[in-house]
Scaffold this active site. Structure first.
Site, mmCIF file in Angstrom:
data_model
loop_
_atom_site.group_PDB
_atom_site.id
_atom_site.type_symbol
_atom_site.label_atom_id
_atom_site.label_comp_id
_atom_site.label_asym_id
_atom_site.label_seq_id
_atom_site.Cartn_x
_atom_site.Cartn_y
_atom_site.Cartn_z
ATOM 1 N N GLY A 1 19.558 81.262 44.527
ATOM 2 C CA GLY A 1 19.587 79.892 45.047
ATOM 3 C C GLY A 1 18.555 79.701 46.135
ATOM 4 N N TRP B 1 13.890 86.064 40.973
ATOM 5 C CA TRP B 1 12.896 85.127 40.427
ATOM 6 C C TRP B 1 12.391 84.362 41.635
ATOM 7 C CZ3 TRP B 1 12.296 79.728 39.910
ATOM 8 C CH2 TRP B 1 11.386 79.302 38.940
ATOM 9 N N GLU C 1 9.465 69.681 20.818
ATOM 10 C CA GLU C 1 10.115 70.993 20.902
ATOM 11 C C GLU C 1 9.183 72.100 20.383
ATOM 12 O OE1 GLU C 1 12.446 72.257 22.376
ATOM 13 O OE2 GLU C 1 13.081 74.032 21.295
ATOM 14 N N LYS D 1 7.974 75.242 22.611
ATOM 15 C CA LYS D 1 8.210 76.640 22.197
ATOM 16 C C LYS D 1 6.907 77.414 22.250
ATOM 17 C CE LYS D 1 11.523 77.088 22.426
ATOM 18 N NZ LYS D 1 12.553 76.121 22.684
ATOM 19 N N HIS E 1 -3.938 56.520 20.341
ATOM 20 C CA HIS E 1 -4.063 55.893 21.665
ATOM 21 C C HIS E 1 -4.582 56.868 22.708
ATOM 22 C CE1 HIS E 1 -2.150 52.284 20.180
ATOM 23 N NE2 HIS E 1 -1.225 53.044 19.619
HETATM 24 O O1 M6R Z 1 20.467 75.780 29.925
HETATM 25 P P1 M6R Z 1 19.842 74.457 29.664
HETATM 26 O O2 M6R Z 1 19.948 73.996 28.276
HETATM 27 O O3 M6R Z 1 20.348 73.399 30.642
HETATM 28 O O4 M6R Z 1 18.313 74.670 30.011
HETATM 29 C C1 M6R Z 1 17.382 73.634 29.996
HETATM 30 C C2 M6R Z 1 15.961 74.151 29.985
HETATM 31 O O5 M6R Z 1 15.711 74.896 31.147
HETATM 32 C C3 M6R Z 1 15.684 75.020 28.755
HETATM 33 O O6 M6R Z 1 15.945 74.338 27.570
HETATM 34 C C4 M6R Z 1 14.222 75.496 28.753
HETATM 35 O O7 M6R Z 1 13.360 74.414 28.575
HETATM 36 C C5 M6R Z 1 14.016 76.552 27.671
HETATM 37 N N1 M6R Z 1 13.236 77.631 28.190
HETATM 38 C C6 M6R Z 1 13.324 76.038 26.471
HETATM 39 O O8 M6R Z 1 13.091 77.024 25.519
#
Ligand code: M6R
Length: 629
Positions: free
Chosen positions: A118, A91, A502, A506, A525
């Protein structure tokens, strides 16, 4: 984020590495690659080959931009016989996705190959030094710089392990790495700091390496988790572990319980849809063994040794990212309403760098599905370092946040493969509800109230099932109507304001439609300026304490010709006259409505994204667990 797999044994390495990489595809990636040391049996003077004797092998690297299937095709075109190898899905961080930037990267001599998750923060400084010494670089990656640095140390008869160790002593940043060298064809060296690595102990002279246990559970369930600043030399015969400061250590072998079916699609088109449908069960699993109905109370095993600190807590700090952050916002509303403890919710990425004030009596909860999110982990370390009790609400068993916390609660949602978090969110909300009842019962909540809340909570899995059954078809049809919209607005109030956030998250992450979530009353606002006949507005409006207020907000949208899709309580006829579309959810306690109201929003984003032809399980640019900052 990137994925790592390594194998050493007596079987062909390529198929094992490729199938491991496929198991990691869900983490998000843009390119993939393999490095293998081809078996080079020594040739005796009479020309006969002595099988199985490795003196020096031939290092081969196959890599390309694209999917694991592209790499698989490449490997099929160039078959290599090797029983040792490493594989990677990348990535991109340093350098765009391209063949040359893909991992493995090799050193100046071409005899060392490395895969890396990393970021090496001081890579440009190291690169300048190496350039001055005559090195040339092919890629733009920080990883190639590390490969060259290891090569610099791999001289004078030093072992590969020692060369890697010395190189890592010069590195600032985060890494999970696996390294091969052509002239050390009997070992893989790996190390971690800030990026997870698990070692799989095989049964028949074979061992494995992975960044995520999902890549190797088809072969072994016996694992060793490397901690930060630890490294391992993995051979056919065994695994030797030491710290990066060169102290030999013995690590426990643990058994992972994950089932193979849990990481397969089970007949669904996508992992996301499977995970949405799993929620009645995963919510039940989050409650299992934790509810003492008669006493109106909750027992959370991982918090039992911290009950006094929780009872005396003056403030809770919930920190998280993305969907987990939205769960934290709902947690604040729940805990403040029923346990009357002040709660602060903060993005982990902000908390970690702003010198937060931590005082006696502060208890911190890091909420994370993966347990590996770099920002959440760093925020937890910051809070812990400043004296807060650091607790985790985590899904992945054995993950770094789970290990580094002073205690915590697993949400037990099982592996979540779809990049868009769904079942983890509702399980996080379930655990936060349990925590609310437990904290409430330590303070002002009566046994009768505790029991009543528990009863409502126990009804939730069946209500989620009903919501799925009664809304899916309607939402699929609706998605067709709205699939070409360019923008969406999501509104909610009280407990359902974070649900609006949320829902918008999504939709944007998997359908690439711009979407904003807002507290409904904030619309006037500013965002109200956006509303016209082209704007779909999803309003989460269950019959709770702020219901009437939300109806007024719906009127304001209608007056400007916006299309209202309402999520409302079963039996609510009033809202039907105002909204163009109403999706009904069962009635429940206000605190628990988000667990139900988010279900139609998950389905809406799923069906809109699939109607637009998007790859919902692996949306562009995203990674499942974000292990870089
Ligand atoms: O593994 P985590 O819950 O720490 O991840 C946090 C976010 O990276 C994760 O919730 C991300 O926003 C998702 N893709 C949402 O669907």
């Amino acid at each position: 984020m990137c994925g790592i797999v390594g194998y050493i044994g007596n079987r062909e390495a390529s198929p094992i590495l490729l199938s491991g990489l496929k198991r990691l595809e869900y983490r998000g990636y843009d390119s993939a690659g393999l490095a293998l040391i081809e078996d080079f049996p020594a040739i005796a003077e009479n020309g006969q080959r002595h099988s199985g004797i490795h003196a020096v092998g031939r290092l081969v690297v196959e890599k390309c931009k694209g999917k694991v299937t592209d790499l698989e095709a490449m490997a099929a075109d160039h078959p290599h016989h090797a029983t040792i190898g490493i594989g990677h899905t990348r990535w991109a961080t340093h350098g765009a996705p391209s063949d040359v930037n893909s991992h493995p990267q090799t050193d100046e001599s071409g005899r060392i190959a490395i895969i890396h998750n990393g970021i090496i923060e001081n890579y440009s400084h190291i690169k300048d030094r190496l350039l001055a010494r005559g090195h040339t670089f092919k890629s733009e990656t920080d990883t190639e710089v590390l490969a060259h640095l290891i090569g610099e140390f791999y001289v004078d008869g030093r072992s590969l392990t020692e060369a890697v160790r010395l190189a890592l002593n010069e590195v600032v940043g985060a890494y999970g790495i696996a390294v091969l060298a052509a002239d050390a064809p009997e070992e893989i060296v790996c190390a971690r700091k800030g990026s997870p690595l698990v070692l799989g102990v095989g049964s028949d002279n074979e061992n494995f390496i992975a960044s995520d246990a999902a890549a190797i559970i088809a072969h072994t369930r016996q694992v060793i988790y490397l901690a930060d600043n630890e490294m391992a030399t993995v051979t056919r015969a065994g695994i030797k572990t030491r710290t990066i400061s060169n102290v030999e250590i013995t690590k426990p072998v643990e058994v992972i319980e994950m089932e193979l079916e849990a990481i397969e699609k089970g007949g669904y088109d996508h992992f996301m849809l499977k995970e949405i449908h799993e929620q009645p069960r995963t919510i039940t699993d989050a409650m299992r063994g934790r509810v003492v109905e008669e006493e109106g109370n909750i027992v959370l095993g991982g918090l039992q040794s911290h009950l006094d600190e929780l009872r005396q807590a003056k403030r809770l700090i919930l920190t998280a990212c993305g969907t987990s952050f939205h769960a934290a916002l709902i947690g604040k509303y729940m805990i403040e309403q029923y346990a009357r403890v002040p709660v602060e919710v903060e993005y982990a990425s902000e908390f970690r760098y702003r010198n937060p004030i931590i005082e006696e009596g502060d208890v911190m909860f890091g909420i994370s599905q993966s347990g590996e999110t770099a920002d959440t982990l760093a925020a937890m370390r910051e809070g812990k370092g400043k004296g807060a009790l650091a607790l985790g609400i985590v899904n992945v068993v054995g993950s770094t946040i789970a290990r580094e916390s002073n205690g915590g609660v697993y949400i037990h949602a099982g592996p979540e493969i779809g990049v868009a978090s769904t079942k983890a969110f509702t399980s996080q909300l379930t655990v936060l509800s349990l925590l609310t009842i437990m904290l409430g019962r330590m303070r002002h909540l009566s046994v009768v109230d505790g029991r009543a809340m528990i009863r409502k909570l126990l009804e939730i899995p069946e209500k989620v099932q009903r919501t799925l059954e009664s809304t899916e078809r309607q939402i699929r049809e609706l998605s067709d109507t709205f699939k070409n919209a360019s923008n969406f607005l999501y509104l909610g109030r009280g407990y359902n304001y974070p649900v609006a956030l949320e829902g918008a998250l999504k939709l944007k992450e998997i359908s690439y439609i711009h979407a904003e979530g807002y507290p409904a009353a904030e619309m006037k606002h500013g965002p109200i300026a956006l509303i016209d006949e082209n704007m779909p507005v999803v309003v989460v409006a269950p019959q709770d304490e702020v219901y009437e207020k939300v109806l007024s907000n719906i009127q304001e949208v209608r007056a400007r010709k916006g299309h209202v899709i309402a999520i409302a309580t079963e039996g609510d006829e009033q809202i039907g006259a105002l909204a163009e579309q109403v999706i009904y959810i069962p009635a429940t306690l206000s605190m628990l409505t988000p667990i139900l109201s988010v279900i139609p929003l998950q389905l809406l984003s799923y069906y809109i994204a699939t109607a637009r032809g998007c790859n919902v399980d692996q949306p562009r640019n995203l990674a499942k667990s974000v292990t870089v900052e």
